[in-house]
Design a protein around this motif. Sequence first.
Motif, PDB file in Angstrom:
ATOM      1  N   SER A 156     -87.006 -48.396  10.999  1.00 57.88           N
ATOM      2  CA  SER A 156     -86.307 -47.963  12.202  1.00 57.88           C
ATOM      3  C   SER A 156     -87.211 -48.009  13.433  1.00 57.88           C
ATOM      4  O   SER A 156     -88.407 -47.753  13.344  1.00 57.88           O
ATOM      5  N   GLN A 163     -83.327 -40.943  15.399  1.00 56.58           N
ATOM      6  CA  GLN A 163     -82.400 -41.649  14.515  1.00 56.58           C
ATOM      7  C   GLN A 163     -81.087 -40.888  14.425  1.00 56.58           C
ATOM      8  O   GLN A 163     -80.011 -41.481  14.455  1.00 56.58           O
ATOM      9  N   TYR A 167     -77.888 -43.008  15.501  1.00 58.10           N
ATOM     10  CA  TYR A 167     -77.030 -43.482  14.422  1.00 58.10           C
ATOM     11  C   TYR A 167     -76.164 -42.345  13.905  1.00 58.10           C
ATOM     12  O   TYR A 167     -76.453 -41.732  12.893  1.00 58.10           O
TER      13      TYR A 167
END
Length: 181
Positions: A156, A163, A167
């Motif tokens: 990532s 994150q 996401y």
Amino acid sequence: MNWTDERVERLKKLWAEGLSASQIAAQLGGVSRNAVIGKVHRLNLPGRAKAGGATTATRAPKRPAASTPRPASNFNSARISPARAVARPQGSAMLKEEMDIDAIEEVRFRPSANVVVPISRRLGLTELTERTCKWPVGDPLTDDFHFCGCESPDTSPYCTYHQRMAYQPVNERRKAANRVA
């Protein structure tokens, strides 16, 4: 084809009788349906007469939505316009119906209590590597702009905290969008 005075007068007469643009074009000859429509708009002719002598309804001018002041608190408010008459087509007639709509829908913001925000390393673009978080912080046009720079997992470009922001599962996004709408 030139629009002579007598052709314009005939166009006005046929338009007032309720003939379609195609029918008028056929009667005038040497002119297309689109040319008739264009000339009607340039002449600002009113709506055509229907069978029975009534003219078509013209659109009402748009009114600006009534604005309500935003509350100066911890709440996010979704603005919804107040009750108003709405015209919608049904068959060959326009129906007007009154709709009641809430003026403001209040949404409470509750910050999560167990979130740990990592301390940013404040790296510049040239200082980033494959293992650093590339989450931008601030306005790129200011001198204070930087990237998070914390350690990121192998697959990532972002650290674990960013994150979760980048996401989000599809279901959570849909729920959030439905709450606002």
